[in-house]
Design an enzyme around this catalytic site. Structure first.
Site, PDB file in Angstrom:
ATOM      1  CD  GLU A   1      -7.318  -8.487  -0.978  1.00 27.76           C
ATOM      2  OE1 GLU A   1      -6.434  -8.926  -0.497  1.00 27.76           O
ATOM      3  OE2 GLU A   1      -7.457  -7.495  -1.480  1.00 27.76           O
TER       4      GLU A   1
ATOM      5  N   GLY B   1      -7.613  -5.178   6.611  1.00 30.24           N
ATOM      6  CA  GLY B   1      -6.935  -4.230   7.448  1.00 30.24           C
ATOM      7  C   GLY B   1      -7.952  -4.070   8.779  1.00 30.24           C
TER       8      GLY B   1
ATOM      9  CE  LYS C   1      -3.255  -2.699   2.242  1.00 29.16           C
ATOM     10  NZ  LYS C   1      -4.779  -2.701   3.087  1.00 29.16           N
TER      11      LYS C   1
ATOM     12  CB  SER D   1      -7.045  -9.505   8.797  1.00 28.44           C
ATOM     13  OG  SER D   1      -7.606  -8.423   8.891  1.00 28.44           O
TER      14      SER D   1
ATOM     15  CD  GLU E   1      -6.679  -0.574   0.967  1.00 28.10           C
ATOM     16  OE1 GLU E   1      -5.495  -0.289   0.499  1.00 28.10           O
ATOM     17  OE2 GLU E   1      -6.830  -1.037   1.992  1.00 28.10           O
TER      18      GLU E   1
ATOM     19  CG  HIS F   1      -6.591  -3.426  -2.812  1.00 25.35           C
ATOM     20  ND1 HIS F   1      -7.268  -2.607  -2.083  1.00 25.35           N
ATOM     21  CD2 HIS F   1      -6.193  -4.296  -2.379  1.00 25.35           C
ATOM     22  CE1 HIS F   1      -6.833  -2.933  -0.605  1.00 25.35           C
ATOM     23  NE2 HIS F   1      -6.010  -4.091  -0.988  1.00 25.35           N
TER      24      HIS F   1
END
Ligand code: PEP
Length: 251
Positions: free
Chosen positions: A167, A173, A11, A212, A97, A95
């Site tokens: 994911e 996270g 990241k 995680s 994010e 991703h």
């Protein structure tokens, strides 16, 4: 053949000095020939130094994003051919994010996937549901739509040269990992969807779990039939954790 893989997603973390410490430790911890693929996906400015540090070792490197466009007036963007200049073997696309914070929708993610493959770079296609979507019981629908967008644009054959990372957004996270069985159920569902179009491509497809993953849960997760490794965020920044997760692939 299905590859087993651990990919780190740094990241927006790191510095030249921190990266050197981390990569030196990773390289020292992962010596020797191995069949598994170990990868670090790093911020763009560090590609040159990361390539230099890793070029003669057995850890590959890649980027975390790319432009869907080949070149032009796209201020701040980075093209697939630029990633090629640094010998990136992999690039993360879609991703969560990027999807959430930078408004990348399924269509844009599919274009990025195609742009990577056009340049000979293997996309690590991230898919996954939010907590709300899981609670609403639409996880499989969301996943199906995310894959369908790529399938429509790139076709089933493209999955010969792609990695999927499942994911669940609620596990990224947050310290909340999907249970091995929860992850396995969705990953089996993903593989079955691909198998409907081509069973041998589905058999050979590497499907990672991300969310995680740590040294203390990796062995259990990677033991599941359809979990071929992991995409690792936070724990990829800690050498001992990342090395232990890579080693967990061998159990
Ligand atoms: C990720 O960034 O893809 C990820 C899985 O992060 P974390 O391991 O920190 O949950």
């Amino acid at each position: 053949m299905r590859i087993r893989m651990v990919a780190g997603n740094w990241k927006m973390h790191g510095s030249l000095a921190e990266n050197k410490r981390l990569l030196d430790a990773i390289a020292a911890g992962l010596t020797g020939a191995h069949e598994e693929h170990f990868v670090v996906c790093v911020p763009y400015p560090y590609l040159f130094s990361v390539q230099d540090a890793l070029k003669s070792g057995n850890v590959a490197w890649g980027a975390q994003n790319l432009s869907q466009y080949e070149k032009g007036a796209y201020t701040g963007e980075v093209s697939a051919s630029m990633l090629n200049d640094f010998a990136c073997r992999y690039v993360i696309v879609g991703h969560s994010e990027r999807r959430t914070l930078f408004n990348e929708n399924n269509a844009v993610v599919a274009e990025k996937y195609v742009a990577a493959q056009r340049a000979g770079i293997t996309p690590i296609l991230c898919i996954g549901e939010t907590l709300q979507q899981r609670e609403d019981g639409i996880t499989e629908k969301v996943i199906t739509e995310q894959i369908a967008a790529v399938m429509q644009l790139a076709g089933i054959e493209s999955f010969k040269n792609a990695i999927i990372a499942y994911e669940p957004v609620w596990a990224i996270g947050t310290g909340k990992t999907a249970t091995p069985q929860q992850a396995q159920d969705i990953q089996a569902f993903i593989r079955a969807g691909i198998a409907q179009q081509n069973s041998s491509i589905a058999d050979d497809l590497t499907i990672l779990y991300g969310g995680s993953v740590k040294a203390n849960n990796a062995v259990e997760l990677f033991a599941m039939q359809d979990i071929d490794g992991g995409l690792i965020g936070g724990a990829s920044l800690v050498a001992e954790e990342f090395i232990a997760i890579c080693r967990a692939l061998r159990h």
